[in-house]
Design an enzyme around this catalytic site. Structure first.
Site, mmCIF file in Angstrom:
data_model
loop_
_atom_site.group_PDB
_atom_site.id
_atom_site.type_symbol
_atom_site.label_atom_id
_atom_site.label_comp_id
_atom_site.label_asym_id
_atom_site.label_seq_id
_atom_site.Cartn_x
_atom_site.Cartn_y
_atom_site.Cartn_z
ATOM 1 N N ILE A 1 54.464 79.586 -24.923
ATOM 2 C CA ILE A 1 53.704 79.119 -23.719
ATOM 3 C C ILE A 1 53.086 77.760 -24.092
ATOM 4 O O ILE A 1 52.956 77.329 -25.400
ATOM 5 C CB ILE A 1 52.612 80.127 -23.703
ATOM 6 N N CYS A 2 53.078 76.960 -23.313
ATOM 7 C CA CYS A 2 52.898 75.608 -23.479
ATOM 8 C C CYS A 2 51.225 75.397 -23.473
ATOM 9 O O CYS A 2 50.544 75.774 -22.699
ATOM 10 C CB CYS A 2 53.208 74.791 -22.208
#
Lengths: 132, 117
Positions: free
Chosen positions: A79-80
């Site tokens: 996940i960013c």
């Protein structure tokens, strides 16, 4: 011919269909002997990693489905970090760093930077995004 | 590797406009060639007189202006999009250039990675 895929998920679960479609797509390509280099959750897609998501019993828990797929096929789910912190999806390490009570990132996901998406784009044969 | 980004959102309606721009910057920071085409309403991202203070958001123009600093010099829009929105060329950033539809098709065909946001 076997292809390697980089998957970008930008849609949030329960608001639109895209994250479920991404799940089904990933299952379908694995079944057909293709591989997945990385699945990167970006923008609203980071909500897929929120382990606090608690749908009614007769609805599917999308984060749990991602976790199960990850475990079964040893997938790289990232996940960013900047998308996630803005939206309150946070792991233990970031929670300590920002002095936040509690953390909710589901097991099987990792927090990473956009460089990991660029790396996935370079190394995969196909790049596909799920999200409106 | 040549990455082509096709943006079609105006600056402040959805966070994807801003975050996708961050992605383009990150791509350039990893020494990849980056081209961006601002399609349809995304052409509004290129206005040189935008002021975000009234929507209490970080001004988008700062990132747009930073593109050449990241060696992103291929910044395009379609002249059709500009004309249909009655935007004067003088109101667009000087580092953005108009391209034709056939040129856009060539750009897409020639790029190694194409992503639209």
């Amino acid at each position: 011919m076997s292809l390697c895929f980089a998957i970008l998920v930008t849609g949030q679960p329960y608001s639109d269909q895209s994250s479920k479609t991404a799940l089904q797509f990933c299952k379908a390509i694995i079944e057909r002997q293709h591989s997945i280099y990385r699945i990167f959750f970006f923008n609203d897609g980071v909500h897929c990693a929120n382990s606090f998501i608690t749908p009614p019993q007769d609805e599917q828990a999308i984060p749990k489905q991602w976790q199960a797929l990850q475990k079964e096929h040893d997938l790289d789910l990232v996940i960013c970090v900047s998308s996630a912190l803005r939206r309150g999806v946070i792991d233990q390490k970031e929670a300590q760093r920002y002095d936040v009570t509690g953390h909710n990132m589901a097991e099987g996901f990792n927090i990473g930077g956009l460089g990991q998406w660029v790396d996935a784009c370079i190394n995969a044969d196909r790049v596909i995004r799920f999200g409106s | 590797m040549h990455f082509l980004y096709l943006f079609s959102r105006q600056a402040y309606g959805h966070s994807l406009a801003r975050e996708a721009l961050d992605m383009a910057l990150a791509t350039a920071a990893f020494d990849q060639k980056v081209s961006i085409v601002f399609l349809e309403d995304a052409i509004y991202q290129l206005l040189n007189a935008t002021d975000a203070q009234s929507v209490e958001t970080k001004p988008h123009i700062g990132v747009i202006n930073a593109l050449p600093l990241y060696d992103i010099e291929n910044i395009y829009y379609l002249d059709d999009d500009r004309q249909s929105r009655a935007i004067s060329e003088s109101n667009l950033l000087v580092h953005a250039r108009a391209i034709s539809r056939p040129a856009l098709q060539q750009l897409i065909a020639a790029a190694d990675r194409v992503q639209s946001f």
